[in-house]
Write an enzyme that holds these catalytic residues in place. Structure first.
Site, PDB file in Angstrom:
ATOM      1  N   LYS A 182      -2.242   8.251   7.614  1.00  0.00           N
ATOM      2  CA  LYS A 182      -3.026   7.917   6.527  1.00  0.00           C
ATOM      3  C   LYS A 182      -4.781   7.414   6.912  1.00  0.00           C
ATOM      4  O   LYS A 182      -4.866   7.531   8.085  1.00  0.00           O
ATOM      5  CB  LYS A 182      -2.444   6.809   5.753  1.00  0.00           C
ATOM      6  CG  LYS A 182      -1.171   6.776   5.283  1.00  0.00           C
ATOM      7  CD  LYS A 182      -0.412   5.581   4.791  1.00  0.00           C
ATOM      8  CE  LYS A 182       0.889   5.896   4.078  1.00  0.00           C
ATOM      9  NZ  LYS A 182       1.379   4.645   3.540  1.00  0.00           N
ATOM     10  N   HIS A 226       2.719   7.687   6.947  1.00  0.00           N
ATOM     11  CA  HIS A 226       3.703   7.971   6.081  1.00  0.00           C
ATOM     12  C   HIS A 226       4.732   8.661   6.843  1.00  0.00           C
ATOM     13  O   HIS A 226       4.556   9.669   7.443  1.00  0.00           O
ATOM     14  CB  HIS A 226       3.130   8.882   4.892  1.00  0.00           C
ATOM     15  CG  HIS A 226       4.376   9.298   4.043  1.00  0.00           C
ATOM     16  ND1 HIS A 226       4.880   8.447   2.787  1.00  0.00           N
ATOM     17  CD2 HIS A 226       4.981  10.504   4.128  1.00  0.00           C
ATOM     18  CE1 HIS A 226       5.951   9.431   2.399  1.00  0.00           C
ATOM     19  NE2 HIS A 226       5.877  10.622   3.114  1.00  0.00           N
ATOM     20  N   GLU A 266       8.454  16.756  -0.548  1.00  0.00           N
ATOM     21  CA  GLU A 266       7.167  16.280   0.114  1.00  0.00           C
ATOM     22  C   GLU A 266       6.592  17.454   0.900  1.00  0.00           C
ATOM     23  O   GLU A 266       5.247  17.820   0.690  1.00  0.00           O
ATOM     24  CB  GLU A 266       7.062  15.083   0.925  1.00  0.00           C
ATOM     25  CG  GLU A 266       7.679  13.758  -0.037  1.00  0.00           C
ATOM     26  CD  GLU A 266       7.621  12.620   0.897  1.00  0.00           C
ATOM     27  OE1 GLU A 266       7.521  12.645   2.025  1.00  0.00           O
ATOM     28  OE2 GLU A 266       8.159  11.499   0.078  1.00  0.00           O
ATOM     29  N   ASN A 320      -0.983   0.659   6.270  1.00  0.00           N
ATOM     30  CA  ASN A 320       0.120   0.509   7.175  1.00  0.00           C
ATOM     31  C   ASN A 320       0.150   2.100   7.814  1.00  0.00           C
ATOM     32  O   ASN A 320       1.158   2.411   8.332  1.00  0.00           O
ATOM     33  CB  ASN A 320       1.551   0.330   6.398  1.00  0.00           C
ATOM     34  CG  ASN A 320       1.770   1.313   5.055  1.00  0.00           C
ATOM     35  OD1 ASN A 320       0.972   2.315   5.029  1.00  0.00           O
ATOM     36  ND2 ASN A 320       2.901   1.007   4.570  1.00  0.00           N
ATOM     37  N   TYR A 376       3.753  10.234  -4.800  1.00  0.00           N
ATOM     38  CA  TYR A 376       4.180   8.866  -5.105  1.00  0.00           C
ATOM     39  C   TYR A 376       4.592   8.612  -6.394  1.00  0.00           C
ATOM     40  O   TYR A 376       4.228   7.706  -7.202  1.00  0.00           O
ATOM     41  CB  TYR A 376       2.998   7.759  -4.907  1.00  0.00           C
ATOM     42  CG  TYR A 376       2.625   7.554  -3.395  1.00  0.00           C
ATOM     43  CD1 TYR A 376       3.649   7.334  -2.336  1.00  0.00           C
ATOM     44  CD2 TYR A 376       1.582   7.691  -2.864  1.00  0.00           C
ATOM     45  CE1 TYR A 376       3.274   6.951  -1.032  1.00  0.00           C
ATOM     46  CE2 TYR A 376       1.026   7.535  -1.429  1.00  0.00           C
ATOM     47  CZ  TYR A 376       2.237   7.366  -0.538  1.00  0.00           C
ATOM     48  OH  TYR A 376       1.861   6.723   0.510  1.00  0.00           O
TER      49      TYR A 376
HETATM   50  N1  UDP Z   1       2.547  -0.063  -0.856  1.00  0.00           N
HETATM   51  C1  UDP Z   1       1.643  -1.171  -1.020  1.00  0.00           C
HETATM   52  N2  UDP Z   1       2.017  -2.459  -1.493  1.00  0.00           N
HETATM   53  C2  UDP Z   1       3.246  -2.554  -2.018  1.00  0.00           C
HETATM   54  C3  UDP Z   1       4.342  -1.460  -1.583  1.00  0.00           C
HETATM   55  C4  UDP Z   1       3.830  -0.076  -1.181  1.00  0.00           C
HETATM   56  O1  UDP Z   1       0.431  -0.794  -1.021  1.00  0.00           O
HETATM   57  O2  UDP Z   1       3.608  -3.644  -2.253  1.00  0.00           O
HETATM   58  C5  UDP Z   1       2.260   1.158  -0.343  1.00  0.00           C
HETATM   59  C6  UDP Z   1       2.109   1.263   1.095  1.00  0.00           C
HETATM   60  O3  UDP Z   1       1.036   2.200   1.388  1.00  0.00           O
HETATM   61  C7  UDP Z   1       3.438   2.085   1.193  1.00  0.00           C
HETATM   62  C8  UDP Z   1       3.277   3.053   0.099  1.00  0.00           C
HETATM   63  O4  UDP Z   1       2.788   2.309  -1.063  1.00  0.00           O
HETATM   64  O5  UDP Z   1       3.671   2.878   2.332  1.00  0.00           O
HETATM   65  C9  UDP Z   1       4.369   3.767  -0.314  1.00  0.00           C
HETATM   66  O6  UDP Z   1       5.541   2.745  -0.925  1.00  0.00           O
HETATM   67  P1  UDP Z   1       7.071   3.039  -0.286  1.00  0.00           P
HETATM   68  O7  UDP Z   1       7.723   1.809  -0.852  1.00  0.00           O
HETATM   69  O8  UDP Z   1       7.243   4.277  -0.580  1.00  0.00           O
HETATM   70  O9  UDP Z   1       6.972   2.675   1.262  1.00  0.00           O
HETATM   71  P2  UDP Z   1       7.110   3.731   2.478  1.00  0.00           P
HETATM   72  O10 UDP Z   1       8.043   4.680   1.915  1.00  0.00           O
HETATM   73  O11 UDP Z   1       5.657   4.293   2.748  1.00  0.00           O
HETATM   74  O12 UDP Z   1       7.524   2.873   3.708  1.00  0.00           O
HETATM   75 MG    MG Z   2       8.274   6.135   0.449  1.00  0.00          MG
END
Ligand code: UDP
Ligand code: MG
Length: 205
Positions: free
Chosen positions: A62, A168, A179, A165, A102
């Protein structure tokens, strides 16, 4: 083996890539071994003679990971594990791409901030291939919230806050397939096989 390696090196020198044939590629991955894209969904779940499946997954560094110069470290973790890089590019993600990527999150309160974050700079998108790569890469990346991510995971080692974080990774085989098709054109994915395959895989007889 020496002859095979020589051929590979010669091929790299001559063509800048190492395409070879092997029993594994013929049996488990694709019927034709060329630079043609693996656009069919079948490859993402191609069953080999291994216990699990040969899969592909989308991993993306990211914008915070790119800005903090973590691209190399993240690639290295996947290479060291034994996975194979079959697609790689740097791009500026668009709002449209992100709304599809997303799609389950567009109604979440954090979504506008997520888009701001994901469009704040370039992303490095990759497709990695290997045995159970979807589940393994999720484990390597760690939980969404870095506060819960164990040391040793990418997020646990390199990040602090859920909104930054670093990386991805697709969360399911079906998700990965969707994806990959969003982020890559078929021709951007290469079928290739390196000579060290037998050092990381063991075929059942
Ligand atoms: N995210 C965020 N706040 C939250 C949850 C998710 O900013 O409370 C962001 C974070 O960058 C995350 C992305 O949204 O990686 C996608 O969320 P997902 O639940 O799909 O998590 P991932 O699959 O990336 O672990
Ligand atoms: Mg996810």
């Amino acid at each position: 083996m020496i002859l095979s390696q020589t051929c590979v090196f010669k091929s790299i020198l001559q063509h800048g890539r190492c395409f070879t044939r092997s029993r594994f590629s013929e049996k488990a991955l694709v019927s034709k071994f060329t630079s043609a894209p693996l656009s069919s969904g079948a490859i993402h779940r191609a069953q080999s003679s291994f216990t699990g499946g040969v899969e592909r997954t989308l991993v993306a560094v990211k914008p915070d990971g790119v800005q903090r110069r973590y691209v190399g470290q993240i690639i290295q973790r996947f290479e060291k594990r034994g996975f194979k890089l079959v697609g790689l590019k740097m791009l500026q993600a668009s709002d449209g791409l992100l709304s599809q990527h997303y799609r389950e999150l567009v109604k979440k309160p954090f979504y506008p901030n997520l888009v701001d974050y994901m469009t704040s700079g370039p992303v490095v998108a990759m497709v990695w291939e290997g045995l159970n790569v979807v589940q393994s890469s999720r484990r390597m990346v760690g939980p969404t919230n870095p506060a819960e991510a164990p040391a040793g995971t990418v997020r646990g080692d390199l990040s602090l806050h859920v909104s930054r974080n670093v990386v991805h990774a697709s969360d399911s085989v079906e998700g990965a397939e969707r994806e990959i098709q969003l982020w890559f054109e078929g021709k951007e994915l290469l079928n290739w096989e390196c000579y060290d395959h037998s050092l990381t895989y063991k075929e059942d007889k």
